[in-house]
Design a protein around this motif. Structure first.
Motif, PDB file in Angstrom:
ATOM      1  N   PHE A  47       0.831  -1.209   0.000  1.00  0.00           N
ATOM      2  CA  PHE A  47       0.000   0.000   0.000  1.00  0.00           C
ATOM      3  C   PHE A  47       0.862   1.254   0.000  1.00  0.00           C
ATOM      4  CE2 PHE A  47      -2.733  -3.120   2.414  1.00  0.00           C
ATOM      5  CZ  PHE A  47      -3.568  -3.415   1.332  1.00  0.00           C
ATOM      6  N   ASP A  48       2.007   1.216  -0.727  1.00  0.00           N
ATOM      7  CA  ASP A  48       2.800   2.436  -0.864  1.00  0.00           C
ATOM      8  C   ASP A  48       1.984   3.463  -1.652  1.00  0.00           C
ATOM      9  OD1 ASP A  48       4.210   2.207  -3.966  1.00  0.00           O
ATOM     10  OD2 ASP A  48       3.428   0.380  -3.037  1.00  0.00           O
ATOM     11  N   GLY A  49       1.981   4.699  -1.176  1.00  0.00           N
ATOM     12  CA  GLY A  49       1.210   5.738  -1.831  1.00  0.00           C
ATOM     13  C   GLY A  49      -0.275   5.470  -1.848  1.00  0.00           C
ATOM     14  N   MET A  50      -0.767   4.660  -0.913  1.00  0.00           N
ATOM     15  CA  MET A  50      -2.148   4.178  -1.012  1.00  0.00           C
ATOM     16  C   MET A  50      -2.664   3.827   0.380  1.00  0.00           C
ATOM     17  SD  MET A  50      -4.898   3.297  -2.453  1.00  0.00           S
ATOM     18  CE  MET A  50      -4.389   3.977  -4.028  1.00  0.00           C
ATOM     19  N   GLY A  69      -4.994   0.994   2.139  1.00  0.00           N
ATOM     20  CA  GLY A  69      -5.597  -0.322   1.965  1.00  0.00           C
ATOM     21  C   GLY A  69      -6.533  -0.631   3.119  1.00  0.00           C
ATOM     22  N   LEU A  70      -7.601  -1.355   2.816  1.00  0.00           N
ATOM     23  CA  LEU A  70      -8.594  -1.681   3.835  1.00  0.00           C
ATOM     24  C   LEU A  70      -8.987  -3.150   3.742  1.00  0.00           C
ATOM     25  CD1 LEU A  70      -9.723   1.172   2.161  1.00  0.00           C
ATOM     26  CD2 LEU A  70     -10.598   1.454   4.480  1.00  0.00           C
ATOM     27  N   SER A  71      -9.327  -3.731   4.907  1.00  0.00           N
ATOM     28  CA  SER A  71      -9.759  -5.128   4.946  1.00  0.00           C
ATOM     29  C   SER A  71     -10.892  -5.266   5.959  1.00  0.00           C
ATOM     30  CB  SER A  71      -8.601  -6.040   5.342  1.00  0.00           C
ATOM     31  OG  SER A  71      -9.021  -7.382   5.442  1.00  0.00           O
ATOM     32  N   PHE A  99      -8.234  -7.682   0.810  1.00  0.00           N
ATOM     33  CA  PHE A  99      -8.175  -6.233   0.966  1.00  0.00           C
ATOM     34  C   PHE A  99      -8.651  -5.513  -0.283  1.00  0.00           C
ATOM     35  CE2 PHE A  99      -3.896  -7.803  -0.150  1.00  0.00           C
ATOM     36  CZ  PHE A  99      -3.617  -7.091  -1.315  1.00  0.00           C
ATOM     37  N   ARG A 100      -8.963  -4.253  -0.100  1.00  0.00           N
ATOM     38  CA  ARG A 100      -9.390  -3.359  -1.177  1.00  0.00           C
ATOM     39  C   ARG A 100      -8.586  -2.062  -1.073  1.00  0.00           C
ATOM     40  NH1 ARG A 100     -14.802  -4.752  -2.803  1.00  0.00           N
ATOM     41  NH2 ARG A 100     -14.945  -7.029  -2.629  1.00  0.00           N
ATOM     42  N   MET A 101      -8.539  -1.316  -2.184  1.00  0.00           N
ATOM     43  CA  MET A 101      -7.915   0.004  -2.212  1.00  0.00           C
ATOM     44  C   MET A 101      -8.618   0.825  -3.282  1.00  0.00           C
ATOM     45  SD  MET A 101      -4.260  -1.325  -3.686  1.00  0.00           S
ATOM     46  CE  MET A 101      -4.212  -2.971  -4.391  1.00  0.00           C
ATOM     47  N   ARG A 102      -8.152   2.035  -3.508  1.00  0.00           N
ATOM     48  CA  ARG A 102      -8.800   2.852  -4.528  1.00  0.00           C
ATOM     49  C   ARG A 102      -8.610   2.199  -5.893  1.00  0.00           C
ATOM     50  NH1 ARG A 102      -7.718   9.323  -5.622  1.00  0.00           N
ATOM     51  NH2 ARG A 102      -5.739   8.540  -6.463  1.00  0.00           N
ATOM     52  N   GLU A 103      -9.716   2.027  -6.612  1.00  0.00           N
ATOM     53  CA  GLU A 103      -9.687   1.421  -7.939  1.00  0.00           C
ATOM     54  C   GLU A 103     -10.310   2.370  -8.957  1.00  0.00           C
ATOM     55  OE1 GLU A 103     -11.489  -2.439  -7.729  1.00  0.00           O
ATOM     56  OE2 GLU A 103     -10.374  -3.022  -5.948  1.00  0.00           O
ATOM     57  N   THR A 104     -11.644   2.423  -8.927  1.00  0.00           N
ATOM     58  CA  THR A 104     -12.354   3.351  -9.802  1.00  0.00           C
ATOM     59  C   THR A 104     -12.956   4.468  -8.952  1.00  0.00           C
ATOM     60  OG1 THR A 104     -14.346   2.002  -9.662  1.00  0.00           O
ATOM     61  CG2 THR A 104     -12.858   1.578 -11.505  1.00  0.00           C
ATOM     62  N   LEU A 105     -13.318   5.567  -9.589  1.00  0.00           N
ATOM     63  CA  LEU A 105     -13.752   6.764  -8.899  1.00  0.00           C
ATOM     64  C   LEU A 105     -15.206   7.084  -9.207  1.00  0.00           C
ATOM     65  CD1 LEU A 105     -10.683   9.019  -9.761  1.00  0.00           C
ATOM     66  CD2 LEU A 105     -10.907   7.443  -7.848  1.00  0.00           C
ATOM     67  N   GLU A 106     -15.863   7.685  -8.239  1.00  0.00           N
ATOM     68  CA  GLU A 106     -17.183   8.250  -8.480  1.00  0.00           C
ATOM     69  C   GLU A 106     -17.084   9.721  -8.870  1.00  0.00           C
ATOM     70  OE1 GLU A 106     -20.029   5.534  -5.593  1.00  0.00           O
ATOM     71  OE2 GLU A 106     -19.522   7.568  -4.970  1.00  0.00           O
ATOM     72  N   GLU A 107     -16.042  10.394  -8.383  1.00  0.00           N
ATOM     73  CA  GLU A 107     -15.836  11.798  -8.709  1.00  0.00           C
ATOM     74  C   GLU A 107     -14.370  12.142  -8.566  1.00  0.00           C
ATOM     75  OE1 GLU A 107     -16.404  14.264 -10.505  1.00  0.00           O
ATOM     76  OE2 GLU A 107     -18.324  14.907  -9.662  1.00  0.00           O
ATOM     77  N   ARG A 157     -13.733  10.786  -4.774  1.00  0.00           N
ATOM     78  CA  ARG A 157     -14.677   9.974  -3.996  1.00  0.00           C
ATOM     79  C   ARG A 157     -14.693   8.583  -4.602  1.00  0.00           C
ATOM     80  NH1 ARG A 157     -18.893  12.734  -4.873  1.00  0.00           N
ATOM     81  NH2 ARG A 157     -19.974  11.375  -6.328  1.00  0.00           N
ATOM     82  N   TRP A 158     -14.540   7.581  -3.741  1.00  0.00           N
ATOM     83  CA  TRP A 158     -14.404   6.216  -4.229  1.00  0.00           C
ATOM     84  C   TRP A 158     -15.007   5.240  -3.242  1.00  0.00           C
ATOM     85  CZ3 TRP A 158     -10.393   3.325  -1.516  1.00  0.00           C
ATOM     86  CH2 TRP A 158      -9.581   4.117  -0.685  1.00  0.00           C
ATOM     87  N   ARG A 159     -15.299   4.046  -3.705  1.00  0.00           N
ATOM     88  CA  ARG A 159     -15.930   3.014  -2.884  1.00  0.00           C
ATOM     89  C   ARG A 159     -15.133   1.707  -2.983  1.00  0.00           C
ATOM     90  NH1 ARG A 159     -21.120   4.064  -1.086  1.00  0.00           N
ATOM     91  NH2 ARG A 159     -22.058   5.958  -1.962  1.00  0.00           N
ATOM     92  N   PRO A 160     -14.396   1.353  -1.930  1.00  0.00           N
ATOM     93  CA  PRO A 160     -13.712   0.048  -1.940  1.00  0.00           C
ATOM     94  C   PRO A 160     -14.704  -1.121  -1.881  1.00  0.00           C
ATOM     95  CG  PRO A 160     -13.445   1.130   0.176  1.00  0.00           C
ATOM     96  CD  PRO A 160     -14.096   2.129  -0.731  1.00  0.00           C
ATOM     97  N   TRP A 161     -15.835  -0.919  -1.199  1.00  0.00           N
ATOM     98  CA  TRP A 161     -16.983  -1.821  -1.247  1.00  0.00           C
ATOM     99  C   TRP A 161     -18.199  -0.949  -1.563  1.00  0.00           C
ATOM    100  CZ3 TRP A 161     -13.257  -2.262   2.562  1.00  0.00           C
ATOM    101  CH2 TRP A 161     -12.621  -3.504   2.680  1.00  0.00           C
TER     102      TRP A 161
END
Length: 616
Positions: free
Chosen positions: A426-429, A431-433, A439-447, A458-462
């Motif tokens: 999770f360098d520069g990032m 991460g959540l579990s 785990f999840r991290m920023r992937e796609t964006l809503e805004e 604004r993003w949704r890991p789940w």
């Protein structure tokens, strides 16, 4: 025998200061390929690793891509002793009756990509690759190229490949319907998003394909195409504007920003500077252009980027399949030879006679508005913050596009095990579990919004977890604010910059409440928690072979738990070379910003990132 990294780079030992040095570099890069040419010259198989396309297409890739360096070398009067091999390979590879036939063509097929290099060769040096062919061979080659240009090319930079094929056919007098050429050129121009930037197709991202593909081929077109002056002027105008932005993707040592896909093309990233020279476009003073260009190839000359026999390997700073794309075959790295385009220019061209100038000073952060990025120049490095980039259809896309921060000196890591949360970088990032394993991290964006040198996403890991992230430069630090809304408890890990790890545990670390620091042999990397409730500092050693530049790295992290509801995390991170004033920086981390003021600024002044805002 002991492994010598300098032997794993054909550029090693070359001072790379002059035009003659670069001409030698082309030959030195090509000669290790000779044992791998097939008897008929049409196929070059450099390894057993596979790509999504068939072996014959991969072999054509190995044959064609070196032409990007060979052709300019010959066009500029340099000697290439193997034209007979290339002519034989071209005649045999396009002949359906020959055992080394490259295979039938189809829509959106890899062969269409590689034939662009053939078109380029026909357009620039027909005396070497076309004119010595027999009349029958010419008819065979022309028929294959004519069939290729009638097919469908992917809706991105690939459309330039039909244009390049057509430039070659036109040069050697083969007739075709030019209406299709114009149609593709119009569609390519529709990717313009302003201020010299393009998209590489109908996607929410911009990457190195903008300089080394969209602008690179467009500038070639301005030189080789007949007529079409209005379009040529548009290509030139966009490139001139773009140069002022893309220079911030290059560090003072010549390294390019490690960001996005196709990093295995390596010094192709510097091809934009060479294309400016080829087009005679002094977008910046020639001395500055030449400085960016020459420093870049010298940076690569010090890295072990080839196998033991001198063949360029898939990877970036060293051989590494983990970071590769599904379309990378063993011949793929040779697109790096696009770098050598200025060899087509004479020795007395202003580009070659200019004295290299160093990178200018940029004391303040620079907004790269169309890309949704902010560049911050620090000692030995350019740090680039990003909001607005995403790619959801390739391995490692999260790491390649969606981290909060990228760097010319500290390349990003690719996660090696998505079922081991505790071992993730999770360098520069962030991460959540929710289970301590996955785990999840920023992937796609809503805004994605930008206000001056501040970025918001604004993003949704789940689906049921929403995160708002603000990025703020605080030179040499940067600040990340995350407002997390979750219906359940989550574990979090947030990483700083990955730096090189020495052997024998020679590096030193500190870790404690709200802080972690690695003191490496060449660099210092630190992360500090500015949140109300401090997370635990953790000095970790990431899984080997995950970083793009260094096989072994060190990484400071913050680790903690958050409960259901809304939580705000605030992080400051920085890294500096050992020769910089890192002690002063570590002793004076930035203060926690006022979130209400930051949010108000984005709300009042934020504009949507053009790279993210797809046109309807």
């Amino acid at each position: 025998m002991i492994y010598d990294p300098s032997r794993a780079n054909p550029l090693s030992g070359n001072p790379l200061k002059t035009r003659d040095d670069l001409a030698k570099a082309v030959i030195d890069l090509f000669e290790p390929l000779l044992p791998y040419f097939s008897e008929g010259g049409a196929r070059v198989r450099l390894g057993a690793a596979g790509a999504i396309f068939d072996r014959a297409a991969a072999d054509l890739e190995g044959y064609a891509r070196p032409l990007w360096g060979i052709v300019p070398l010959a066009a500029g009067g340099g000697h290439f002793p193997h034209w007979n091999l290339y002519r034989r390979g071209l005649a045999n590879g396009t002949n359906p009756a020959h055992p080394e036939y490259c295979g039938d063509l189809a829509d959106r097929n890899q062969r269409l990509v590689e034939l662009a290099a053939v078109g380029f060769a026909l357009a620039l040096v027909p005396e070497h690759i076309w004119e010595p062919l027999s009349d029958g061979e010419k008819r065979t080659v022309a028929a294959y190229l004519l069939a290729a240009r009638e097919l469908e090319f992917i809706d991105n930079n690939w459309k330039f490949f039909r244009v390049l094929i057509d430039l070659g056919l036109e040069r050697v007098g083969v007739a075709f319907d030019m209406a299709k050429t114009a149609a593709y050129l119009d569609e390519l121009e529709a990717f313009d998003i302003g201020e010299g930037w393009y998209r590489d197709g109908p996607v929410r991202r911009v990457d190195h394909y903008i300089p080394f593909a969209m602008h690179f081929y467009g500038l070639i077109y301005t030189v080789l195409a007949r007529g079409d002056e209005a379009r040529k002027n548009r290509f030139r105008d966009r490139a001139e504007i773009f140069a002022r932005d893309i220079r911030h993707w290059f560090g003072p040592d010549g390294a390019a920003l490690a960001f996005g896909r196709s990093q295995t093309y390596r010094f192709a990233a510097g091809g934009f500077w060479g294309a400016l020279a080829f087009a005679g476009l002094e977008a910046l003073p020639w001395a500055e252009v030449k400085g960016y260009y020459m420093r870049h190839i010298r940076w690569w000359s010090a890295l072990p980027i080839a196998d033991r026999d001198g063949v360029l390997a898939i990877g970036y700073g060293y051989p590494n399949l983990l970071m590769s794309e599904s379309y990378n075959s063993p011949g793929s790295p040779y697109w790096a030879l696009k770098f050598f385009l200025p060899l087509a220019l004479p020795q007395d061209h202003s580009f070659w006679t200019a004295e290299e100038a160093p990178q200018p000073d940029f004391p303040e952060p620079v907004a790269l508005k169309p890309a949704g990025m902010v560049a911050m120049h620090t000692p030995g490095n350019v740090v680039v913050f990003s909001s607005g980039q995403q790619h959801d259809k390739m391995r490692g896309a999260n790491e390649k596009y969606s981290k909060f921060v990228y760097s010319t000196r500290y390349a990003f890591n690719i996660e090696a095990d998505d079922r081991n949360f505790a071992a993730a970088s999770f360098d520069g990032m962030l991460g959540l579990s929710d289970d301590g394993v996955h785990f999840r991290m920023r992937e796609t964006l809503e805004e994605a919004l930008m206000a001056g040198d501040r970025l918001y996403s604004r993003w949704r890991p789940w689906q049921d977890v929403s995160i708002e992230t603000w990025l703020i430069p605080a030179k040499p630090w940067h600040i990340r604010i995350h407002r997390i809304s979750t219906p359940r408890a989550l574990s979090t890990i947030e990483g700083g910059f990955a730096i090189e790890r020495a052997d024998f545990n020679a590096d030193r670390s500190e870790q404690g409440e709200g802080r972690a620091v690695w003191y490496g042999q060449t660099d210092v990397s630190g992360i500090v928690d500015l949140s109300p409730n401090l997370r635990a500092g953790h000095a970790m050693s990431p899984i080997p072979n995950t970083n793009l530049i260094h096989a072994k790295t060190l990484l400071p992290q913050l680790r903690g738990e958050i409960g259901p509801g809304t939580t705000v995390l605030v992080t400051a991170a920085m890294a500096l070379p050992n020769w910089a004033d890192w002690a002063e920086a570590l002793g004076n981390p930035p203060a926690c910003p006022d979130l209400e003021e930051v949010e108000r600024d984005i709300g009042e002044n934020g504009v949507r990132v053009p790279a993210f805002a797809l046109r309807p």
